[in-house]
Design an enzyme around this catalytic site. Sequence first.
Site, mmCIF file in Angstrom:
data_model
loop_
_atom_site.group_PDB
_atom_site.id
_atom_site.type_symbol
_atom_site.label_atom_id
_atom_site.label_comp_id
_atom_site.label_asym_id
_atom_site.label_seq_id
_atom_site.Cartn_x
_atom_site.Cartn_y
_atom_site.Cartn_z
ATOM 1 N N ASN A 11 -63.974 -7.219 -11.235
ATOM 2 C CA ASN A 11 -63.712 -8.542 -10.666
ATOM 3 C C ASN A 11 -62.581 -8.296 -9.662
ATOM 4 O O ASN A 11 -61.443 -8.046 -10.063
ATOM 5 C CB ASN A 11 -63.289 -9.482 -11.778
ATOM 6 C CG ASN A 11 -63.201 -10.940 -11.398
ATOM 7 O OD1 ASN A 11 -62.660 -11.738 -12.157
ATOM 8 N ND2 ASN A 11 -63.726 -11.339 -10.255
ATOM 9 N N CYS A 87 -57.237 -17.341 -13.736
ATOM 10 C CA CYS A 87 -58.143 -16.195 -13.636
ATOM 11 C C CYS A 87 -57.568 -15.098 -14.519
ATOM 12 O O CYS A 87 -56.534 -14.512 -14.191
ATOM 13 C CB CYS A 87 -58.265 -15.724 -12.187
ATOM 14 S SG CYS A 87 -59.284 -14.250 -12.002
ATOM 15 N N CYS A 226 -65.406 -11.910 -15.535
ATOM 16 C CA CYS A 226 -64.585 -13.125 -15.442
ATOM 17 C C CYS A 226 -63.723 -13.167 -16.691
ATOM 18 O O CYS A 226 -64.241 -13.279 -17.803
ATOM 19 C CB CYS A 226 -65.471 -14.366 -15.351
ATOM 20 S SG CYS A 226 -64.564 -15.937 -15.457
ATOM 21 N N GLY A 227 -62.408 -13.049 -16.512
ATOM 22 C CA GLY A 227 -61.509 -12.964 -17.657
ATOM 23 C C GLY A 227 -61.535 -14.194 -18.543
ATOM 24 O O GLY A 227 -61.700 -14.105 -19.767
#
Length: 289
Positions: A11, A87, A226-227
């Site tokens: 990412n 994020c 995506c964290g």
Amino acid sequence: MKFAKGHGTQNDFVLLPDLNAQYSLTARAVAALCDRRRGLGADGLLRVTTAGAALAAGVFDRLPEGVAEDDWFMDYRNADGSIAEMCGNGVRVFAHYLHAGGLEHRSEFVVGSLAGPRPVVLHEADDTTADVTVEMGKAVRCGTGTATVGGRRFSGLAVDVGNPHLACVDEELTDAGLASLDVASPVAFDSTQFPHGVNVEILTAPRDGAVAMRVHERGVGETRSCGTGTVAAAVAALDHQGARTGTLRVRIPGGEVCVTVTETDSYLRGPSVLLAHGELAEQWWAAQH
């Protein structure tokens, strides 16, 4: 304008050091910078500043709850230029950048965000790689919902991780089926339930302490990771097992992270990579505004 490029489980982000929050980050300019053909290319932009500087510059009208003026502040923008609250992968890369650049010498400190303070721990870090845990805050279950992804309708658990998610566990979905699913195309969801959009995760049922996940991020599209989405996925997977707490490994196309969910908090541990440093042409940047 100096910049750095980094990623957390693929990412990827452009980091702009702007300690006085002086740069004009219009949606148009951010979108151009994140464009993979006409800009540097990234899933999002991380402005490196402090909460006090961001407040003075009018980035927000008041400090996010729990964030102090002297805290570092991650001003995060999606690839389309829209502002996002949080994020998780970005926080890891942000913290790594501070440490590698000599801006922060502690191994434990706080990164502020619009979603509030996010304490971080750097377990190991050098100029290129790091292993970072982020305290993500309490993940809040917000009922159920549905989304149509790749022509298939999925039911999921709505989870607030500082930003909205719909994490859909499919008992019948195999790793191969997940890999072949069209997650890149636009997804359909209930806009009355999610008026500001939603990140949609599709995941396999938990097996041997792990799940596999793909994600369509609002304002970006499909990303390699995506964290906050991995946290939402872990919450949904645990819920699928009838549990409210626990630890799971979450496999995404960009790698693997470890998520721990408690009654009052959640934790995301994973890698960060800093791969480039450079300087933007001032004339190019000015032309994007």
